[in-house]
Design an enzyme around this catalytic site. Structure first.
Site, PDB file in Angstrom:
ATOM      1  N   GLU A 235       0.890  -1.168   0.000  1.00  0.00           N
ATOM      2  CA  GLU A 235       0.000   0.000   0.000  1.00  0.00           C
ATOM      3  C   GLU A 235       0.920   1.208   0.000  1.00  0.00           C
ATOM      4  OE1 GLU A 235      -1.479   3.132   0.672  1.00  0.00           O
ATOM      5  OE2 GLU A 235      -1.918   2.595   2.744  1.00  0.00           O
ATOM      6  N   CYS A 269      -1.804   9.042   2.423  1.00  0.00           N
ATOM      7  CA  CYS A 269      -1.554   8.506   1.081  1.00  0.00           C
ATOM      8  C   CYS A 269      -2.764   8.684   0.179  1.00  0.00           C
ATOM      9  CB  CYS A 269      -1.168   7.024   1.172  1.00  0.00           C
ATOM     10  SG  CYS A 269      -2.342   6.019   2.106  1.00  0.00           S
TER      11      CYS A 269
END
Length: 464
Positions: A235, A269
């Site tokens: 991720e 993110c």
């Protein structure tokens, strides 16, 4: 930032710039002893029923509630998170524990299939073993817990290497899990350096590696794991595009986009980062967005009405400012912000850059902080082209009054892992979380994370 000292490091409060704690790296022997203990605990845990595992997950939620204030404060102290957002982060972890406990049995239920020879096929999910979790600092509780909750429920053990500057939060998470009844050794924080981490990955008792962080960091971890034939989940970073189409409710889009850029001090993110606005509504959006960003209250992260706290580390603040400066040198225009304030703490103001074009960091790269890239598009089709003109693909958003049309764009044309329609991105326990391209691979949440490190085992029986 955390400061290296002989054999360890110090953690620094980004608001006060004062030392919080000193930590010493464990030895290789201690690291491998922890691995052996985790594997041994796994051997017993893997045969514990899903119902019993679920009870412990429910207790994890209970213990998180009991430690919510303590954990929220520690996250604020270690990485500058606004205190109210730390509380929301703990609430999300509780929701993940409760959702997983409630739904895991259904997700992992064996599947029966008929075989062409008249036999019976059974697909069953079996835990694999020790999973090594490498996590960043920006969500000190959520990042490790989303991995731990899914894998503990799956029947695996978990070893955690957390970011150095949130080591205290990592150890508190471990304490919470132990109090919830997680068996001794099944979840363990390892205070180790990068070289030790690479050695651990290569050990045969580590069956999978999950990493959250930068694309560059993920590439290195994936390389080491790949050479050892270990499955990975990545991720990674992104520069998510949020499209404001020609029929958007501009006022609502402005409000959501401001929040989407400053949430978690912009250090997310999946935060909104590139704002791609169609020419028809560009001027109206720009006016409202710049005002909204200018009005953001940047102050003490311990105060309930603060919207923007400090950047987590000085080096990260400096890197962010360098990206802004380089973008300006290459033609971007600062509409608001863009200057390091002369005050204690690693603060960086909410900033808007316009005239953002390819070749600038503000267009090409991830800016991990409250800096927004404002990009003008000719029309809706051009906006989607610009959104997909990125090596990243974690999340993104579409603002449009035509919900049906926005959903079709999201499904058929947006090359990203998650799309938010008329809102900004937040993780949800019931929805898969993950990206494509340089933003990584694999999924968490929504039942998908449960199965990432499980063996989908085929059992085939020929009837007598």
């Amino acid at each position: 930032m955390e400061r290296e000292i002989k054999g360890g490091f110090k953690t620094i409060n980004p608001f006060t710039e004062e030392i919080i704690e000193k930590y010493t790296y464990i030895t290789n022997d201690e690291m491998f002893d922890a691995l052996e203990a985790c594997h041994k605990a796994f051997e017993d845990w893997k045969i514990v029923s899903i119902e019993e595992r679920g009870k412990i997950l429910q207790e994890i939620g209970t213990q998180l509630k009991a430690h919510k204030k303590e954990l929220s404060q520690l996250m604020t102290d270690e990485m500058g998170k606004v205190i109210t957002q730390g509380e929301s982060e703990v609430d999300l972890c509780i929701a993940i524990a409760e959702y997983t406990a409630k739904n895991a049995a259904k997700e992992l239920e064996p599947i029966e299939r008929e075989l062409p020879n008249g036999g019976k096929g059974l697909i069953t999910y079996a835990p694999e073993g020790v999973i090594y979790s490498i996590q960043p600092w920006n969500f000190p509780a959520y990042q490790p817990l989303r991995v731990a909750i899914a894998n503990l429920m799956a029947g695996n053990g978990v070893l955690l290497k957390h970011a150095q500057n949130v080591t205290g939060s990592a150890l508190l998470v471990e304490k919470i899990l132990v109090k919830a009844g997680v068996p001794k050794g099944l979840f363990k924080v390892l205070v180790i350096d990068h070289d030790q981490s690479n050695e651990l990955i290569q050990n045969e008792k580590v069956r999978g590696v999950t990493f959250t962080g930068s694309s560059a960091g993920g590439s290195q971890v994936a390389k080491v794991a790949g050479e050892a034939l270990k499955k990975t989940v990545m991720e990674l970073g992104s520069n998510d595009a949020y499209l404001v189409l020609d029929d958007a409710d501009v006022e609502a889009a402005v409000e959501a986009c401001v929040q989407g850029r400053i949430v978690n001090n912009g250090e997310t993110c999946i935060a909104a980062k590139r704002f791609v606005v169609v020419d028809k509504v560009y001027d109206a959006f720009k006016e409202g967005f710049v005002k909204g960003m200018k009005d953001v209250k940047m102050d003490n992260p311990n105060d309930g009405d603060t919207q923007l706290g400090p950047i987590a580390r000085k080096d990260l603040r400096d890197m962010l400012h360098d990206q802004v400066s380089e973008s300006v040198e290459k033609g971007a225009v600062i509409e608001v912000g863009g200057e390091i304030p002369s005050r204690k703490g690693y603060f960086y103001p909410s900033t808007v850059l316009s005239n953002v074009e390819p070749g600038q960091p503000a267009y090409d790269d991830e800016l991990f902080g409250p800096v927004a890239s404002l990009i003008r598009a000719k029309d809706n089709e051009d906006a989607m082209r610009i959104a997909n003109d990125s090596r990243f693909g974690l999340g993104g958003g579409i603002f449009s009054k035509d919900q049906k049309g926005a959903i079709e764009l999201a499904q058929k044309h947006f090359d990203t892992g998650m799309v938010f329609v008329n809102s900004y991105g937040l993780a949800q326990p019931m929805m898969p979380f993950g990206g494509v391209k340089d933003s990584g691979y694999g999924r968490e949440h929504g039942g998908f994370g449960l199965k990432e490190f499980m063996n989908a085992k085929s059992v085939m029986v020929v009837e007598e």
